[in-house]
Design a protein around this motif. Structure first.
Motif, short mmCIF file in Angstrom:
data_model
loop_
_atom_site.label_atom_id
_atom_site.label_comp_id
_atom_site.label_asym_id
_atom_site.label_seq_id
_atom_site.Cartn_x
_atom_site.Cartn_y
_atom_site.Cartn_z
N MET A 190 17.15 79.64 23.77
CA MET A 190 18.30 78.74 23.64
C MET A 190 18.49 78.20 22.23
SD MET A 190 18.59 76.46 27.06
CE MET A 190 16.86 76.01 27.00
N LEU A 191 17.45 78.15 21.42
CA LEU A 191 17.67 77.70 20.04
C LEU A 191 18.50 78.73 19.27
CD1 LEU A 191 14.52 75.86 18.65
CD2 LEU A 191 16.73 74.94 19.35
N GLU A 192 18.37 79.99 19.62
CA GLU A 192 19.23 80.99 18.97
C GLU A 192 20.69 80.74 19.30
OE1 GLU A 192 18.37 85.11 19.33
OE2 GLU A 192 16.23 84.88 18.90
N THR A 193 21.00 80.50 20.57
CA THR A 193 22.39 80.23 20.92
C THR A 193 22.83 78.87 20.40
OG1 THR A 193 21.55 79.59 23.11
CG2 THR A 193 22.58 81.75 22.93
N ALA A 194 21.94 77.89 20.42
CA ALA A 194 22.30 76.55 19.93
C ALA A 194 22.65 76.57 18.45
CB ALA A 194 21.15 75.58 20.18
N LEU A 195 21.86 77.27 17.68
CA LEU A 195 22.03 77.23 16.22
C LEU A 195 23.09 78.20 15.71
CD1 LEU A 195 18.28 76.78 15.34
CD2 LEU A 195 20.09 75.12 14.93
#
Length: 364
Positions: A190-195
């Motif tokens: 989710m950090l990939e999609t968040a960032l």
């Protein structure tokens, strides 16, 4: 193409929800759509679907267009959430007693670790259904809502990403819906999609530097009028801070000009040139904000910049430009986005190290 058997329910019938009905409907998906505002769904209910301009097929049928959340959810296989990120906790609490085993919730968009927020609210509301939750990092379509039962579809993004909680479920979730979203790819977590959700930079930067345009009497094109070279300098400065946070958390991502090149094929251009081209192509019909209560500010500060700045503190990084933008947004609106937004407490990440956050994000 859909196999015609599984019902998909779209929750939220604004511009985003209508775009999903249009493209998924002409692709053969069985669709329902729900909204709390009957004026958003009444036109589709009366027409039996949505009229479409800009595609070979001119009508997308819907099996139900309603304000009744329970009826829309019952028996549906996939629930696509097309509401503001600020509304995710409330909606999750409303869905908690209605969900059924085997359903997939897709947040389109997740607005920075949306599955964490959604799952926390479901758990707090006593949800017992065994479901999957995933988020997209971008909205896939560009369109114009011409009337309550009619849209003009322009283009589809070439590439965007999906992540699930836990990350081990991403491929399973992707396999279930990718037939309807050909450009959708799996993210690592989710950090990939968040960032990669760039609304906090593009939208907020363009809003706070053009308040006179936003609150003025004349209509305007957001990207054509607001994205002058000096504003683009601000966006690039914010973006450098985003990239530093991503690197600190081990996330590989690209800068905004490269993202525009990959997403829209705007190659060998400055940021200003790319955004000006976007204004007259993909976003030529997009309605521009006419109030500081628009989602470009209220959502994208709290659900974009606030968590980004919070993660920077965990990593020991300074984000002076992003901090300044948040403070200006606070002053303009009389709000405290640090308190009301997706801070570490709201994400369930308070007191955690980088390693612990990464473990939480992946669901380990």
């Amino acid at each position: 193409m859909s196999n015609g058997k599984e019902i998909w329910t779209i929750i939220g019938a604004g511009m985003g929800g209508k775009g999903l009905v249009a493209q998924l409907g002409i692709d053969g998906c069985r669709l329902r759509i729900q909204d709390i505002d009957d004026t958003q769904v009444a036109g589709m209910r009366a027409a039996g679907g949505l009229h479409i301009e800009g595609r070979d097929i001119a009508f997308a049928p819907v099996e139900m267009a309603t304000t009744d959340l329970a009826a829309a959810v019952k028996g549906a296989g996939v629930l696509i959430i097309s509401t503001y990120g600020n509304d995710h906790p409330t909606l999750a609490r409303q869905l908690a007693p209605l969900l059924e085993d085997g359903q997939l919730i897709v947040l389109c968009q997740g607005h920075f670790c949306g599955p964490l927020v959604f799952r926390s609210a479901l758990d707090a509301a006593g949800c017992t259904a065994k479901i999957d939750i995933a988020e997209m990092d971008a909205y896939p379509y560009m369109l114009h809502v011409k009337a309550p039962d009619r849209v003009i579809m322009t283009t589809i993004k070439e590439k965007w990403h999906l992540s699930a909680l836990p990350a081990s479920r991403t491929e399973v979730c992707l396999a279930r819906i990718v037939h309807a979203f050909p450009g959708l790819q799996a993210a690592g977590n989710m950090l990939e999609t968040a960032l990669v959700d760039l609304g906090g930079i593009l939208h907020v930067g363009g809003m706070i530097t053009n308040v006179g345009m936003v609150e003025g009497d004349q209509n305007y094109n957001f990207y054509a009028n607001n994205m002058v070279p000096s504003v683009c300098n601000l966006l690039l400065a914010m973006d450098r801070e985003r990239l530093a946070v991503a690197q600190a958390f081990g996330i590989k991502t690209v800068d905004i000009p490269t993202w525009l090149a990959v997403t829209y094929s705007f190659r060998d251009m400055t940021l200003h040139e790319a955004l000006q081209k976007m204004a007259v192509t993909h976003y030529r019909y997009a309605p521009a904000p006419k109030s500081l209560t628009h989602r470009y500010l209220l959502q994208d500060v709290g659900c974009g910049l606030v968590p980004l700045a919070a993660l920077a503190r965990v990593a020991g990084l300074a984000t002076p430009v992003i901090d300044s933008v948040i403070q200006i947004a606070n002053a303009l609106t009389g709000r405290n986005f640090h308190e009301e937004g997706r801070n570490l407490a709201a994400l369930g990440l308070s007191g955690k190290s980088i390693a612990q956050i990464n473990a939480t994000i992946t669901g380990n």
